[in-house]
Design an enzyme around this catalytic site. Structure first.
Site, PDB file in Angstrom:
ATOM      1  NE  ARG A 185      -5.533  -1.106  12.960  1.00  0.00           N
ATOM      2  CZ  ARG A 185      -4.572  -0.500  14.431  1.00  0.00           C
ATOM      3  NH1 ARG A 185      -5.129   0.608  14.788  1.00  0.00           N
ATOM      4  NH2 ARG A 185      -4.122  -0.858  14.798  1.00  0.00           N
ATOM      5  CG  HIS A 217      -3.959  -0.135   7.820  1.00  0.00           C
ATOM      6  ND1 HIS A 217      -4.321  -1.461   7.296  1.00  0.00           N
ATOM      7  CD2 HIS A 217      -3.749  -0.648   9.075  1.00  0.00           C
ATOM      8  CE1 HIS A 217      -4.069  -2.711   8.730  1.00  0.00           C
ATOM      9  NE2 HIS A 217      -3.771  -1.782   9.554  1.00  0.00           N
ATOM     10  CB  SER A 258       2.443   5.885 -18.802  1.00  0.00           C
ATOM     11  OG  SER A 258       2.758   6.544 -17.476  1.00  0.00           O
ATOM     12  CG  ASN A 296      17.156   9.390 -28.010  1.00  0.00           C
ATOM     13  OD1 ASN A 296      16.977   9.573 -27.145  1.00  0.00           O
ATOM     14  ND2 ASN A 296      16.571   8.830 -28.558  1.00  0.00           N
ATOM     15  NE  ARG A 322      -6.523  -5.189  10.133  1.00  0.00           N
ATOM     16  CZ  ARG A 322      -5.455  -5.694  10.884  1.00  0.00           C
ATOM     17  NH1 ARG A 322      -4.048  -5.391  10.617  1.00  0.00           N
ATOM     18  NH2 ARG A 322      -5.619  -5.376  12.258  1.00  0.00           N
ATOM     19  CD  GLU A 329       3.633   1.460  -1.449  1.00  0.00           C
ATOM     20  OE1 GLU A 329       4.649   2.020  -2.591  1.00  0.00           O
ATOM     21  OE2 GLU A 329       3.910   0.917  -0.769  1.00  0.00           O
TER      22      GLU A 329
END
Lengths: 623, 623
Positions: A476, A418, A128, A189, A321, A369
């Site tokens: 949260r 969250h 990937s 290339n 959290r 991220e």
């Protein structure tokens, strides 16, 4: 045909002209491997052959008998479709036989179409595009800041993949972090899969961009072994900046019928015999890859006892959290192999707590991220135990990296905070209501969703030992502590919090909705309706035994989730009943509306997943 | 308090000093709105206030009474958390009342925490950072190449979000495409959510990067209305290059207790009354935003008759990706509002077919899937019907953009080719085996998975009229044509291809596995075991009626999918039985192994989803 038994010609690495011969061998072997496979990327390998030849013969330090050595250099073939040239180089290095080379792309061969760690000398899967450089940043950070060795990281990229934003996240990180042990080699290339790239052979268009991101740049003829060798030496001696080598190459180099021709991407050559002849025939040059000079010290001492934070059942409300952040910090004290990355939201995910205690193992990856997960993959590939955290919603940015991390067979812990509409006022852009679907569908993944602080702490600690990709979903807002601090939370388990022989239905909830379910159950109990409540803290694997028992004893399961109806808890529960026995009555409550801003309570009510909605649904179902 | 009834002070836009007053008003109103809400991003709004004030008063051309006008400029608040300053500007422009401003973040208010198109003057939802500029590229392409107007696109970005790779995908696209009608304004306020950004107030670090990507750059004091105005004029007069304005600003500007202070992100000010006083008190300056000068011509003439390609049932085998490409091309002839984007794999997805016939509506986005979907969102927001295609595996790159596209309420068709292990030799990095899970979990999505060429053609055409996000999953290899060309494929339907009163089980398959299911059914029929076969070409919405009927008549459903077991067809079928009635026996076959390279047939066999595996499973289940 090349010999398998010691008649190979050893390469004199001081003879640079001999390197051109090695390059031709890599081309020939790429042609042979793709011809034997009947598919594969011959021309993309041929452009890179000289770059790989010089690297393996004179610059890479690698012990093929000890791939896990921290002092080994790392080579990442970001343009994974050029796997034939990599496998040909492994053959030249004596690591694979010619016979194995010709198993390329065949069932049960480890020489996959794109490299994977089924091959011991491949750290991470590629294929990937745009992932090699972010992972290379992770490998380089590991070498410099964690393993503390002098090893180098070499990443060979294609030119098409430079269009991926993830490459520029890596360019930014490597430049800002002064990763001078990282070298990107770009095989320019000129031709992508479909035709010409945007910038063709304009090396300077790439160089300008990388320079702006703080890289040292070198432009060369990628088929001149002297220029290649000089560029690698310049990269090795450059301090304070990563180096990018922009190599002008020809796709299909060495074979007139293929060189610089469009329409040949991903295909074997049409006349392999003629091509091999034009390339000077089959050779059996053997390269002696240099071993690393230093030996690294012992790392990761035996774990110390884990002193998890504890909360009193029924005490003050706590956000999961917060529990994650505190448990992670304690885990970092006990386990010196635990490292943490965050995407500039550590104050929200609470990963920041870890940074205060263990700054040397905390990596601020800013709002990038893909780079965050890519770096974590690199660290995990080297045996560290990374935890990477962001908002659940924003981990979707890294979906392809997470998918590929599973192919790379690394163990990686992710935390998404969250989650759900329960965040309230910030509105839908910040609400993770797709994350369970994404994470459940990752190969071999583990998906955890604690409802209280003690569960969150225990599950955070458990993640440091889970193989593969694991995910912790946190909330949260603060919620009640419903478990004691010594409760255990085995992966694959669940907790039955309300249960009687009179139960007329089972509510299956997790995280935020568990508290709604408990409130509903209490209200219904007051009305004389007994309902069972199961905390499905392990969404994958799911506790089939408890769910079957609940089904048999109560006849109907009502799932309630702060997530879209697809791919989450409802689907997970339904999947528990796929063994061919008649399934029970199943009903699901989930977020079917498009939420707006509102208070958390209003948001849960609007989505129909609060205690009122559960109560109403149960009343309807039992009557 | 400001008046609602015409006593507002009209702004003289020629008096630049009055613009500073307007900036203060936007700050005051941002403080008031966040104070009323009890949450929200006051300080992030205050840094941007002067930039927004000058834009609205002197440069934006926009008819608030006709937001759909093609000639309107477009303003995208990429830093969506600074929504208070946008809403304050809407108030200054007379579009919202002061009373409505104070409903910010409250239930049923359209003034969400982050802007969404619930507000008629917001084209696309923002709040997931790094998306505004890629969408802005789509809006600018729409204006220049589709709507062909002189309108401009203004995108206001934060500095933290510049770390997102998607911003650099947009920088690359806008630079290479010479989008001189696009202006990015970067509010460089030095502070991210968690603390200082990587580059602080080093404007030139950003400017260097953008210049390298072919942008015109301007560095200014973002609180000096004269400098801002001059920069906007310079942007308007710059030809051939997009412009980025790097504005040095202070987070919390204007209030000493907040200005340049860490730890105040995302919070109302502690002393709003004092802050308002320090900012000079409440004002009611009214801005008369300039209307667009030109009127655009009529676009999108009435559709012509659709002449879909046709294949004979039982004729030559055809790949559904080929059918998609051909149908899309025919659709483009009939529908002038259909536009196509691809991520440099158009030769594989077959989107390239469209490019030959309709080059003026084909956009090559190179290997930058986030930008591809971002551009499609921009086009869709302006009323065009984009189809965006890549490998199913690589659409995961754009997951966050797809999620946000749903929040943006646009209609967007996606096509993922090369789905499943059936691609064979290329190996796991190229195999989309998570895409159904991703796409099912998108709010309001439609997920289609044709098994043959005629189904693919009809469903491709249908997508041009589906509201919301639709997804077509195609297969690389050729398969039998099992339907006639006049067969209809309503969304939400299914096809029952084998059926008798003796059916002992129903196999539910789609796409590749339908052909395996048919082969298994024929083999089982020869053994005297009748099985029903359902083609679940509409994975979402799912055909509950047919599935219930099959369950009632055959007692057991066996799902077979070329996808991981989570989130795909097995989960979709199980979800059909969530209405509280007892569910049938459900068994699922899916890809549970980590595939390697092999032939397609070997890959299907190894995953246990081929005709052999289906046959064996049915034998076990019926005995």
């Amino acid at each position: 045909m090349p010999s398998e038994t010691g008649t190979a010609t050893p390469l004199d690495p001081e003879n640079l002209d001999a390197l051109a011969e090695l390059g031709q061998q890599l081309r020939v072997d790429s042609v042979r491997a793709t011809d034997a496979a009947g598919s594969g990327h011959a021309t993309s390998s041929m452009s890179a052959a000289d770059l790989v030849a010089v690297l393996f013969a004179r610059h890479l330090h690698y012990d093929f008998d000890a791939p896990d050595l921290a002092t080994n250099d790392r080579f990442v073939l970001s343009k994974g479709h050029a796997s034939p040239v990599l496998y040909a180089a492994f053959k030249a290095a004596g690591a694979v036989s010619d016979a194995e080379l010709l198993t390329f792309r065949k069932e049960d061969s480890r020489l996959d179409g794109h490299p994977t760690p089924r091959i011991p000398w491949v750290d991470v899967a590629t294929g990937s595009l745009g992932q090699g450089l972010p992972v290379g940043v992770g490998l380089a950070l590991t070498a410099r800041d964690l393993d503390r060795t002098d090893s180098r990281v070499w990443v060979l990229c294609g030119d098409s993949e430079i269009a991926e934003g993830s490459v520029w996240e890596a360019a930014e990180a490597a430049g800002a972090l002064h990763l001078d042990r990282l070298t990107a080699i770009i095989d320019v290339n000129r031709l992508g899969q479909r035709g010409p790239t945007r910038h063709g052979h304009d090396l300077d268009s790439y160089a300008r961009r990388f320079r702006a991101f703080g890289w040292h740049t070198i432009e060369i003829d990628g088929h001149d072994v002297h220029e290649i060798d000089a560029a690698y030496r310049e990269a090795e001696s450059t301090r304070g900046e990563p180096t990018v080598i922009l190599a002008r190459t020809i796709k299909g180099q060495g074979v007139r019928a293929a060189a610089d021709h469009e329409g040949l991407h991903g295909k074997p050559l049409k006349d392999p015999e003629g091509a091999i002849a034009e390339l000077g025939g089959v050779r059996d040059i053997r390269v002696s890859v240099q071993k690393p000079k230093d030996s690294a010290g012992q790392r990761n001492p035996a774990p110390a006892p884990l002193d998890l934070p504890r909360w009193d059942k029924g005490g003050d409300e706590v956000a999961t959290r917060d529990a994650f952040g505190k448990a992670l910090t304690a885990l970092g004290t006990a386990r010196r192999d635990v490292v943490v990355l965050d995407g500039e939201v550590g104050d929200s995910t609470r990963a920041e707590f870890f940074s205060k205690e263990h700054p040397e193992r905390y990596f601020e990856m800013y709002i990038a991220e893909q780079q965050m997960v890519g770096a974590a993959v690199g660290m995990a590939a080297r045996g560290w135990r990374p935890f990477a955290a962001s908002f659940a919603a924003f981990l979707t940015r890294a979906h392809d990296f997470i998918r590929m991390a599973a192919v790379s067979q690394v163990s990686l812990a992710l935390c998404g905070s969250h989650s759900g509409v329960a965040i309230g006022e910030d509105g839908p852009s910040q609400m993770g209501v797709e994350d369970l679907a994404m994470m459940r569908a990752v190969h071999g993944s583990t998906v955890l969703y604690p409802a209280d602080a003690n569960a969150a702490a225990h599950l955070t600690a458990a993640m440091a030992d889970i193989e593969g990709i694991s995910y912790l979903r946190t909330t949260r807002g603060a919620n009640a502590v419903v478990y004691g601090p010594d409760e255990e939370f085995p992966v694959g388990g669940s907790k039955t919090l309300r249960s009687s022989s009179e139960d007329r239905l089972t509510v299956v909830a997790a995280g935020q909705t568990l508290h709604e379910a408990l409130a509903a159950a209490d209200r219904l109990a007051a009305e004389g309706v007994a309902v069972r409540v199961v905390d499905l803290y392990s969404v994958k694997p799911v506790d089939r035994e408890t769910l079957w028992k609940a089904a048999e004893e109560t006849g109907c399961l009502l799932t309630v989730e702060d997530h879209h109806p697809e791919g989450g808890i409802g689907d997970a529960v339904a999947s528990a009943f796929d063994d061919g026995r008649p399934a029970p009555r199943l009903v699901r409550l989930a977020v079917r509306n498009m939420p707006g801003s509102a208070t958390p309570a209003q948001s849960l009510a609007a989505a129909g997943i609060d205690a009122d909605a559960i109560t109403a649904s149960v009343r309807m179902l039992v009557n």
